[in-house]
Design an enzyme around this catalytic site. Structure first.
Site, PDB file in Angstrom:
ATOM      1  N   TYR A   5       0.825  -1.206   0.000  1.00 61.45           N
ATOM      2  CA  TYR A   5       0.000   0.000   0.000  1.00 61.45           C
ATOM      3  C   TYR A   5       0.857   1.253   0.000  1.00 61.45           C
ATOM      4  O   TYR A   5       2.079   1.192   0.188  1.00 61.45           O
ATOM      5  CB  TYR A   5      -0.956  -0.004   1.204  1.00 61.45           C
ATOM      6  CG  TYR A   5      -0.319   0.335   2.543  1.00 61.45           C
ATOM      7  CD1 TYR A   5       0.537  -0.560   3.172  1.00 61.45           C
ATOM      8  CD2 TYR A   5      -0.572   1.547   3.176  1.00 61.45           C
ATOM      9  CE1 TYR A   5       1.110  -0.248   4.401  1.00 61.45           C
ATOM     10  CE2 TYR A   5      -0.001   1.859   4.403  1.00 61.45           C
ATOM     11  CZ  TYR A   5       0.839   0.958   5.017  1.00 61.45           C
ATOM     12  OH  TYR A   5       1.412   1.265   6.218  1.00 61.45           O
TER      13      TYR A   5
ATOM     14  N   LYS B 226       6.499  -1.986   1.741  1.00 60.45           N
ATOM     15  CA  LYS B 226       5.346  -1.415   2.462  1.00 60.45           C
ATOM     16  C   LYS B 226       4.154  -2.361   2.326  1.00 60.45           C
ATOM     17  O   LYS B 226       3.256  -2.145   1.507  1.00 60.45           O
ATOM     18  CB  LYS B 226       5.039  -0.014   1.919  1.00 60.45           C
ATOM     19  CG  LYS B 226       4.169   0.822   2.855  1.00 60.45           C
ATOM     20  CD  LYS B 226       4.213   2.279   2.461  1.00 60.45           C
ATOM     21  CE  LYS B 226       3.167   3.122   3.134  1.00 60.45           C
ATOM     22  NZ  LYS B 226       3.275   3.240   4.581  1.00 60.45           N
TER      23      LYS B 226
ATOM     24  N   GLU C 158      12.584   2.366  14.084  1.00 62.31           N
ATOM     25  CA  GLU C 158      11.698   3.449  13.632  1.00 62.31           C
ATOM     26  C   GLU C 158      10.440   3.431  14.493  1.00 62.31           C
ATOM     27  O   GLU C 158      10.334   2.642  15.434  1.00 62.31           O
ATOM     28  CB  GLU C 158      11.350   3.263  12.145  1.00 62.31           C
ATOM     29  CG  GLU C 158      10.669   1.947  11.842  1.00 62.31           C
ATOM     30  CD  GLU C 158      10.441   1.678  10.355  1.00 62.31           C
ATOM     31  OE1 GLU C 158      10.321   2.625   9.562  1.00 62.31           O
ATOM     32  OE2 GLU C 158      10.356   0.483  10.009  1.00 62.31           O
TER      33      GLU C 158
ATOM     34  N   LEU D  93      11.356   1.160   6.885  1.00 63.68           N
ATOM     35  CA  LEU D  93      10.728   1.614   5.655  1.00 63.68           C
ATOM     36  C   LEU D  93      11.468   2.870   5.179  1.00 63.68           C
ATOM     37  O   LEU D  93      11.806   3.738   5.992  1.00 63.68           O
ATOM     38  CB  LEU D  93       9.251   1.948   5.885  1.00 63.68           C
ATOM     39  CG  LEU D  93       8.527   2.291   4.586  1.00 63.68           C
ATOM     40  CD1 LEU D  93       8.296   1.031   3.745  1.00 63.68           C
ATOM     41  CD2 LEU D  93       7.205   2.982   4.841  1.00 63.68           C
TER      42      LEU D  93
HETATM   43  C1  LIG Z   1       6.971   1.593   9.435  1.00 62.85           C
HETATM   44  C2  LIG Z   1       6.924   2.925   8.761  1.00 62.85           C
HETATM   45  N1  LIG Z   1       8.046   3.676   8.738  1.00 62.85           N
HETATM   46  C3  LIG Z   1       8.057   4.892   8.153  1.00 62.85           C
HETATM   47  C4  LIG Z   1       6.927   5.419   7.556  1.00 62.85           C
HETATM   48  C5  LIG Z   1       6.979   6.787   6.925  1.00 62.85           C
HETATM   49  O1  LIG Z   1       6.967   6.692   5.531  1.00 62.85           O
HETATM   50  P1  LIG Z   1       6.397   7.878   4.622  1.00 62.85           P
HETATM   51  O2  LIG Z   1       7.176   9.099   4.995  1.00 62.85           O
HETATM   52  O3  LIG Z   1       6.667   7.432   3.248  1.00 62.85           O
HETATM   53  O4  LIG Z   1       4.950   8.003   4.957  1.00 62.85           O
HETATM   54  C6  LIG Z   1       5.748   4.658   7.535  1.00 62.85           C
HETATM   55  C7  LIG Z   1       4.546   5.172   6.874  1.00 62.85           C
HETATM   56  O5  LIG Z   1       3.494   4.580   6.882  1.00 62.85           O
HETATM   57  C8  LIG Z   1       5.747   3.375   8.146  1.00 62.85           C
HETATM   58  O6  LIG Z   1       4.642   2.615   8.173  1.00 62.85           O
END
Ligand SMILES: Cc1ncc(COP(=O)(O)O)c(C=O)c1O
Length: 283
Positions: free
Chosen positions: A33, A147, A179, A203
């Protein structure tokens, strides 16, 4: 009035959008997603989200949905039909419908769904006060760079945080922060912005990539390395980034107050810069 959503080529009222019980997203969390934020009715970081989607699909050997090349138009159409000024567009691709089997089906057609969510993104209470995080063990699988829709542990983490009187968790693995449950984690120490380096352990946040570019352009020092829970608790400032929260200050880490217990100057400045810059680039 119900929302208009998108399912496999059709714009439908949300109550009419139905997916098979044999969809592998439903049975096996076999899907990926993206969430693209909307500000002033425009899409933020659209190209970054589509590139990461393409990568997630590739890493899982999942086909692209038929409408892959029309994603911009579909996003815009949904934002317009649902009158979204601030909020987000959620997009999901699953491997599709097939009789239940662990082996990937050969010819399933990927299921593509999108829907919008209207909600304030700019002057949220959390952006004024900052948020509290608590530590939790990072017991997720080893491909956090993809993701996927396997969000049970992050959901449990949000519940644990809530039960502990906090807003979110910072995940800890082998003595280091990876994270947040749905965001990237940062500390600021002696004016250095420190965030974990990219690998399969986290991520690769789209917001993270832009924030680091803008920080460096503003002559702020950025160091991409892992940091420990103790280091985090002794930081001058802390913050998280994600598509839906932008840059959000963290004022308490597992019971330790950070700085004055209010959003610090680096986090506040980066939030402002990020919102200004991504607004300028919105499409
Ligand atoms: C585990 C995780 N880390 C980091 C992020 C941040 O990613 P982004 O800046 O692309 O939303 C997300 C976003 O859903 C996430 O689920």
């Amino acid at each position: 009035m119900s929302r208009t959503v998108f399912l496999n080529g059709d714009y439908l009222p949300e109550e009419d959008a139905k997916v098979s019980i044999f969809d592998r997203g439903f049975l096996m969390a076999d899907g990926v997603y993206e969430v693209t934020s909307v500000l002033d009715g425009k899409l933020l970081e659209f190209d970054g989200h589509v590139k990461r989607l393409e990568r997630s699909l590739g890493e899982l050997d999942m086909g692209k949905p038929k409408d892959f090349d029309n994603l911009l138009e579909i996003h815009r159409e949904l934002v317009s039909r649902n009158n979204v000024d601030q909020g987000g567009v959620y997009l999901q691709v699953t491997r599709g419908v097939a009789d239940r089997d662990f082996v990937f089906p050969k010819d399933a057609e990927p299921t593509l769904t999108l829907f919008t969510q209207s909600r304030p993104l700019l002057d949220t209470p959390a952006s004024q006060t900052g948020i509290k995080v608590v530590f939790s063990d990072d017991i997720r699988w080893g491909r956090r760079d993809i993701k996927t829709v396997q969000l049970l542990y992050p959901s449990m983490c949000k519940m644990m945080a809530k039960a502990a009187g906090a807003d979110d968790v910072w995940l800890v693995e082998e003595g280091l922060i990876t994270e947040g449950s749905s965001n990237n984690a940062y500390i600021v120490k002696d004016n250095q912005i420190i965030t974990r380096d990219l690998s399969n352990d986290i991520l690769h946040g789209i917001t993270r990539a832009s924030v680091l570019i803008y920080a460096r352009e503003a002559q702020m020092e950025v160091v991409e390395r892992a940091f420990s829970p103790a280091e985090a608790q002794a930081a001058d400032e802390a913050f998280i980034t994600s598509a839906s929260t932008f840059v959000l200050p963290v004022v308490s880490i597992d019971g330790a107050q950070i700085g004055e217990g209010t959003p610090g100057p680096v986090s506040r400045r980066l939030r402002e810069i990020y919102i200004d810059e991504s607004r300028k680039r919105a499409i």
